[in-house]
Design an enzyme around this catalytic site. Structure first.
Site, short mmCIF file in Angstrom:
data_model
loop_
_atom_site.label_atom_id
_atom_site.label_comp_id
_atom_site.label_asym_id
_atom_site.label_seq_id
_atom_site.Cartn_x
_atom_site.Cartn_y
_atom_site.Cartn_z
N ASP A 1 40.97 6.88 49.08
CA ASP A 1 41.83 7.91 48.47
C ASP A 1 41.05 9.23 48.37
O ASP A 1 39.87 9.29 48.70
CB ASP A 1 42.34 7.43 47.09
CG ASP A 1 41.22 7.25 46.06
OD1 ASP A 1 40.42 8.20 45.88
OD2 ASP A 1 41.13 6.17 45.45
N HIS B 1 34.20 4.15 53.92
CA HIS B 1 35.25 3.34 54.57
C HIS B 1 36.41 4.16 55.11
O HIS B 1 37.49 3.62 55.32
CB HIS B 1 35.74 2.26 53.59
CG HIS B 1 34.67 1.25 53.24
ND1 HIS B 1 34.72 0.45 52.12
CD2 HIS B 1 33.52 0.93 53.89
CE1 HIS B 1 33.63 -0.32 52.09
NE2 HIS B 1 32.89 -0.04 53.14
N GLN C 1 33.49 4.01 48.38
CA GLN C 1 34.11 3.04 49.30
C GLN C 1 35.61 3.28 49.32
O GLN C 1 36.34 2.65 50.07
CB GLN C 1 33.82 1.61 48.82
CG GLN C 1 32.35 1.27 48.80
CD GLN C 1 32.08 -0.01 48.03
OE1 GLN C 1 32.19 -1.10 48.56
NE2 GLN C 1 31.72 0.13 46.76
N ASN C 2 36.07 4.20 48.47
CA ASN C 2 37.51 4.42 48.36
C ASN C 2 38.01 5.32 49.48
O ASN C 2 37.33 6.25 49.90
CB ASN C 2 37.85 5.05 47.01
CG ASN C 2 37.47 4.12 45.87
OD1 ASN C 2 37.23 2.94 46.09
ND2 ASN C 2 37.42 4.65 44.66
N THR D 1 32.95 -1.17 41.41
CA THR D 1 32.87 -1.93 42.66
C THR D 1 32.33 -3.33 42.36
O THR D 1 31.41 -3.48 41.56
CB THR D 1 31.99 -1.23 43.73
OG1 THR D 1 31.79 -2.15 44.82
CG2 THR D 1 30.65 -0.77 43.22
P1 OAD Z 1 36.95 -4.65 44.49
O1 OAD Z 1 38.42 -4.85 44.31
O2 OAD Z 1 36.18 -5.71 45.20
O3 OAD Z 1 36.27 -4.46 43.07
C1 OAD Z 1 36.81 -3.61 42.10
C2 OAD Z 1 35.90 -3.55 40.90
O4 OAD Z 1 36.48 -2.65 39.97
C3 OAD Z 1 35.72 -4.90 40.17
O5 OAD Z 1 34.35 -5.11 39.87
C4 OAD Z 1 36.54 -4.69 38.89
O6 OAD Z 1 36.00 -5.40 37.78
C5 OAD Z 1 36.40 -3.19 38.68
N1 OAD Z 1 37.44 -2.58 37.84
C6 OAD Z 1 38.70 -3.00 37.58
N2 OAD Z 1 39.32 -2.15 36.75
C7 OAD Z 1 38.44 -1.14 36.50
C8 OAD Z 1 38.49 0.05 35.69
N3 OAD Z 1 39.56 0.39 35.00
N4 OAD Z 1 37.40 0.84 35.67
C9 OAD Z 1 36.27 0.51 36.37
N5 OAD Z 1 36.18 -0.59 37.12
C10 OAD Z 1 37.24 -1.41 37.19
O7 OAD Z 1 36.77 -3.22 45.19
P2 OAD Z 1 35.52 -2.60 45.97
O8 OAD Z 1 34.23 -3.14 45.44
O9 OAD Z 1 35.72 -1.14 45.99
O10 OAD Z 1 37.27 -1.93 52.09
O11 OAD Z 1 35.77 -3.15 47.42
C11 OAD Z 1 34.96 -2.73 48.46
C12 OAD Z 1 35.73 -2.65 49.75
O12 OAD Z 1 36.39 -3.87 50.00
C13 OAD Z 1 36.84 -1.62 49.75
O13 OAD Z 1 36.38 -0.35 50.09
C14 OAD Z 1 37.80 -2.15 50.76
C15 OAD Z 1 37.75 -3.59 50.35
O14 OAD Z 1 38.12 -4.54 51.23
C16 OAD Z 1 38.12 -1.69 53.11
O15 OAD Z 1 39.32 -1.61 53.00
C17 OAD Z 1 37.43 -1.54 54.42
#
Ligand code: OAD
Length: 234
Positions: free
Chosen positions: A89, A104, A86-87, A176
């Site tokens: 980067d 995305h 979903q990243n 995620t």
């Molecule tokens: P989120 O910000 O919703 O979730 C990030 C996840 O990473 C959470 O479950 C955290 O606990 C976890 N996390 C934090 N630090 C971490 C680490 N060091 N190692 C592993 N995990 C860690 O992000 P996404 O689920 O990616 O879309 O969000 C999905 C989409 O929503 C994104 O692609 C973006 C966003 O809005 C768009 O921009 C279209």
């Protein structure tokens, strides 16, 4: 070789210094999502949106893949690895992963404002072009827009992603919050016979009846642990 399919999210890149979205102090706290990640926000204030993604793009030049990305690339020696991310980067690619599906979109690409998904107008930027300006045009004459799938837009790569997930022997969810669909729904396409692992330092709420092996750690440490577990499954 077994098929190993990964679904990664913002937490994958957190240890590289890229903010997640929904954690406290995450990107959506600082920048309202409706302003910078919706087609309506873009129509209302394109300059703000273009600046937001220019900043994200500049950040790419200052960050490096972390150990988690590297270990994932190393799995290719032993598994058929597909990374569905979903990243936006490019850290999976820079670490050496060769099959990466960006659900995305991609920060390093721009497209037409009129027809964002028309491949004719999608262009990869060189680092010296990372600062897009108002007035910079796609080949159809419309303003260059970030090649990002915003909220409310279709996710064209989801069909390709589903095809890979349906063939998975091992499915790994990493970094995620599983809040955003259709990405989060990919778990429903994982075969019953596959093993499912989840790496996240925090508790992730998932609606499923299947059993998931949870590694409650950050991406790098969690990937080290999972690599040890998988060494028995080659
Ligand atoms: P989120 O910000 O919703 O979730 C990030 C996840 O990473 C959470 O479950 C955290 O606990 C976890 N996390 C934090 N630090 C971490 C680490 N060091 N190692 C592993 N995990 C860690 O992000 P996404 O689920 O990616 O879309 O969000 C999905 C989409 O929503 C994104 O692609 C973006 C966003 O809005 C768009 O921009 C279209």
């Amino acid at each position: 070789m077994k098929n190993l399919v990964v679904l990664s999210g913002a937490g994958m890149s957190a240890e590289s210094g890229i903010s997640t979205f929904r954690d406290a102090g995450g990107l959506w706290d600082k920048y309202p999502v409706e302003k910078v990640a919706t087609p309506e926000g873009y129509s209302r204030d394109p300059q703000l949106v273009i600046n937001f993604y220019n900043e994200r793009r500049k950040q790419l030049t200052r960050v490096e893949p972390n150990r988690g990305h590297e270990l994932m690339a190393e799995w290719e020696k032993e598994f058929n690895v597909t990374v569905i991310t979903q990243n936006v980067d490019n850290l999976h690619e820079r670490a050496g992963s060769s099959c990466v599906i960006h659900l995305h979109g991609e920060l390093t690409k721009v497209c037409s404002s009129r027809e964002p998904q028309n491949p004719q107008y999608i262009k990869e930027l060189e680092p010296q072009e990372y600062e897009v300006k108002m007035g910079d045009c796609a080949a159809d004459g419309s303003q260059l827009r970030p090649f990002i799938v915003w909220f409310g837009e279709a996710v064209p790569q989801i069909e390709t992603a589903i095809r890979y997930v349906e063939q998975a022997d091992i499915f790994v969810i990493i970094g995620t919050s599983m809040n955003v669909y259709p990405a989060a729904g990919l778990l429903n396409y994982v075969p019953r016979s596959a093993q499912v692992y989840l790496i996240d330092p925090n508790k992730v709420q998932i609606q499923t009846s299947r059993s998931i092996h949870v590694i409650q750690k950050g991406a790098s440490e969690g990937m080290e642990e999972l690599s040890r577990l998988l060494s028995g499954l080659r």
